[in-house]
Write an enzyme that holds these catalytic residues in place. Structure first.
Site, PDB file in Angstrom:
ATOM      1  N   ALA A  74      56.151   7.046  13.432  1.00 58.93           N
ATOM      2  CA  ALA A  74      56.684   5.688  13.325  1.00 58.93           C
ATOM      3  C   ALA A  74      58.207   5.667  13.466  1.00 58.93           C
ATOM      4  CB  ALA A  74      56.262   5.053  12.003  1.00 58.93           C
ATOM      5  N   ASN A 154      56.976   0.501   2.063  1.00 60.35           N
ATOM      6  CA  ASN A 154      56.622   1.850   1.648  1.00 60.35           C
ATOM      7  C   ASN A 154      56.964   2.145   0.189  1.00 60.35           C
ATOM      8  OD1 ASN A 154      59.140   1.543   3.283  1.00 60.35           O
ATOM      9  ND2 ASN A 154      59.619   3.480   2.273  1.00 60.35           N
ATOM     10  N   GLN A 182      52.673   1.750   7.070  1.00 65.44           N
ATOM     11  CA  GLN A 182      51.896   1.767   5.822  1.00 65.44           C
ATOM     12  C   GLN A 182      50.664   0.872   5.914  1.00 65.44           C
ATOM     13  OE1 GLN A 182      52.428   3.611   3.134  1.00 65.44           O
ATOM     14  NE2 GLN A 182      54.489   4.375   3.518  1.00 65.44           N
ATOM     15  N   ALA A 203      50.090   8.288  12.021  1.00 63.69           N
ATOM     16  CA  ALA A 203      48.777   8.786  11.577  1.00 63.69           C
ATOM     17  C   ALA A 203      48.814   9.349  10.158  1.00 63.69           C
ATOM     18  CB  ALA A 203      48.289   9.878  12.541  1.00 63.69           C
ATOM     19  N   THR A 243      54.885  15.743  27.424  1.00 65.09           N
ATOM     20  CA  THR A 243      53.460  16.065  27.473  1.00 65.09           C
ATOM     21  C   THR A 243      52.748  15.564  26.229  1.00 65.09           C
ATOM     22  OG1 THR A 243      53.923  18.021  28.794  1.00 65.09           O
ATOM     23  CG2 THR A 243      51.804  17.982  27.649  1.00 65.09           C
ATOM     24  N   CYS A 329      66.974  10.656  -3.329  1.00 64.84           N
ATOM     25  CA  CYS A 329      67.890  11.777  -3.527  1.00 64.84           C
ATOM     26  C   CYS A 329      68.140  12.437  -2.185  1.00 64.84           C
ATOM     27  CB  CYS A 329      67.286  12.812  -4.459  1.00 64.84           C
ATOM     28  SG  CYS A 329      66.808  12.134  -6.035  1.00 64.84           S
TER      29      CYS A 329
HETATM   30  C1  LIG Z   1      56.534   6.784   6.743  1.00 66.01           C
HETATM   31  C2  LIG Z   1      57.164   5.591   7.299  1.00 66.01           C
HETATM   32  C3  LIG Z   1      57.926   5.655   8.465  1.00 66.01           C
HETATM   33  C4  LIG Z   1      58.190   6.957   9.181  1.00 66.01           C
HETATM   34  O1  LIG Z   1      57.047   7.379   9.832  1.00 66.01           O
HETATM   35  P1  LIG Z   1      56.983   8.841  10.504  1.00 66.01           P
HETATM   36  O2  LIG Z   1      55.706   8.821  11.248  1.00 66.01           O
HETATM   37  O3  LIG Z   1      56.981   9.803   9.346  1.00 66.01           O
HETATM   38  O4  LIG Z   1      58.164   8.988  11.373  1.00 66.01           O
HETATM   39  C5  LIG Z   1      58.466   4.485   8.958  1.00 66.01           C
HETATM   40  N1  LIG Z   1      58.272   3.320   8.342  1.00 66.01           N
HETATM   41  C6  LIG Z   1      57.552   3.210   7.212  1.00 66.01           C
HETATM   42  C7  LIG Z   1      57.361   1.875   6.570  1.00 66.01           C
HETATM   43  C8  LIG Z   1      56.981   4.347   6.650  1.00 66.01           C
HETATM   44  O5  LIG Z   1      56.279   4.237   5.530  1.00 66.01           O
END
Ligand SMILES: *Cc1c(COP(=O)(O)O)cnc(C)c1O
Length: 402
Positions: A74, A154, A182, A203, A243, A329
């Site tokens: 994401a 999140n 999420q 995922a 790829t 942190c």
């Molecule tokens: C975990 C998260 C991300 C980051 O996703 P990744 O696949 O770990 O890069 C971005 N946005 C939200 C709201 C998330 O909870």
């Protein structure tokens, strides 16, 4: 095996479901072909597997398979969406709207664009974590090209009103992006009904593997243009070269397929576990629920605790449960969570907070242990002579029943 704390950090990541792993395994060894190889069966079989995940993801959000662009997660999807739109539409306008409680993978690309001269409006949220739609409307300008509002938060699990936002954006010809990292597999998502133009997925928050995600890119009404952020072999219709990674993609598809099949029953089960945890914790005075009580993910409970030190609280909980606190942190600094301060909390309350992320493999028995230990820790921190140290208490909590 040593006793490990109870895992309640499902917003950070989730374990890969055994069924997902089983689906992935043949694609590491036997079916190892490059899906771009068009002249032999090695390529055809992984191409077919990739196509299947495209179809699963598209069906999950009411899109078409051609609208799915695979990414590494994401974070990359958010970067591609936000920077890709900014670069493609900068002649139309250079104003972007987002929200104070967004993930850093949205906030930081926006800050980067600001350094290049774009104007960024960061909307505040109300006390319950929801945006005020009237504030959004006021923020619209003729030069606004993009609105980015997350589906589910999140930290506090709050669900933003996507359909209302999408409606407003389309009325004003503004592209609507949502970070649904999420949300995928956990709440219903429909890019048509919600008028979403770009949606970031991943995922590993839904029992799939880490390192794989996708960006949904609308192709009709309107067709969204994106400037690629990674150049190369022209994969993913030129939007994201590199790829493809079939084992991860197969796992992503399987994870979403399972989550959708179990969504209704799992939402009910997680809601019960969360309510049970909250009912037990809220017996204690001075514990506040963060975020809207109903408009939130079933598995999310986020609390702030009066009269305790945040770091001491987390330290006391750590032996029994793997949770995260409201303070991010980084290596050098400990700052209170930007999400909790956006709710209007004092620094103490923002610091002294706990995020419980309940997931597929948690049980009522675990929730009861977690509730008891959390209460004992809070009471011993408020009144050190009240009982034995929480660390001592932990051994009796976890002792196997004879
Ligand atoms: C975990 C998260 C991300 C980051 O996703 P990744 O696949 O770990 O890069 C971005 N946005 C939200 C709201 C998330 O909870």
């Amino acid at each position: 095996m040593s006793i490990r704390p109870i895992y309640l950090d499902c917003h950070a990541t989730t374990p890969v479901d055994e069924r997902v792993l089983a689906a992935m395994l043949p694609y590491f060894t036997e079916h190892f072909g490059n899906p771009s190889s068009i002249s032999h069966i090695y390529g055809w079989e992984t191409e077919a597997a990739v196509k299947q995940t495209r179809e699963i993801l598209a069906a999950a959000i009411n899109a078409t398979p051609e609208e799915i662009v695979f990414t590494s997660g994401a974070t990359e999807a958010n970067n591609l969406a936000i920077k890709g739109v900014a670069e493609a539409y900068f002649k139309k306008g250079q104003h972007i709207i987002t929200v104070a409680t967004e993930h850093s993978a949205v906030i930081d690309p926006c800050n980067y664009l600001k350094s290049l001269g774009f104007e960024i409006t960061i909307l505040p949220v109300q006390k319950d974590g929801l945006i005020d739609l009237a504030e959004l409307k006021k923020a619209f300008r003729p030069e606004t090209i993009l609105v980015s509002v997350m589906a589910a938060n999140n930290e506090i699990g709050v669900l933003q009103p996507l359909a209302e936002i999408g409606e407003m954006c389309h009325e004003h010809n503004i592209i609507f992006h949502t970070d649904a990292a999420q949300a995928i597999g956990k709440i219903p998502l429909d890019v048509q009904a919600m008028k979403i133009d770009l949606m970031s997925l991943t995922a590993h928050k839904v029992y799939g593997p880490k390192g794989i995600g996708a960006l949904y890119v609308r192709r009709r009404n309107p067709r969204v243009q994106l400037a690629p952020q990674q150049h190369g072999g022209g994969h993913e219709r030129g939007m994201r070269s590199g790829t493809l990674y079939p084992p991860q993609i197969v796992g992503f598809g399987k994870a979403v397929e399972i989550a959708l099949a179990e969504q209704a029953t799992e939402t009910q089960r997680l809601t019960q576990l969360r309510q049970s945890l909250w009912e037990q914790l809220s017996q204690v005075e001075g514990i506040h629920l963060n975020g809207h009580p109903q408009e939130r993910l079933a598995g999310n409970l986020n609390i702030s605790v009066e009269g305790v030190d945040g770091a001491a609280l987390l330290l006391g909980l750590q032996p029994v449960m793997a949770v995260s606190s409201g303070s991010a942190c980084s290596s050098a600094t400990t700052a209170p969570s930007h999400v909790l301060t956006a709710l209007g909390h004092s620094e103490q309350l923002a610091y002294a907070s706990v995020r419980f992320g309940i997931g597929r493999f948690n049980t009522q028995e675990e929730i009861d242990i977690v509730a008891k230990h959390t209460i004992a820790t809070i009471q011993s921190l408020r009144n050190p002579s009240f009982m034995d140290s929480p660390v001592k208490k932990r051994q009796s909590d976890l002792a196997p029943a004879d």
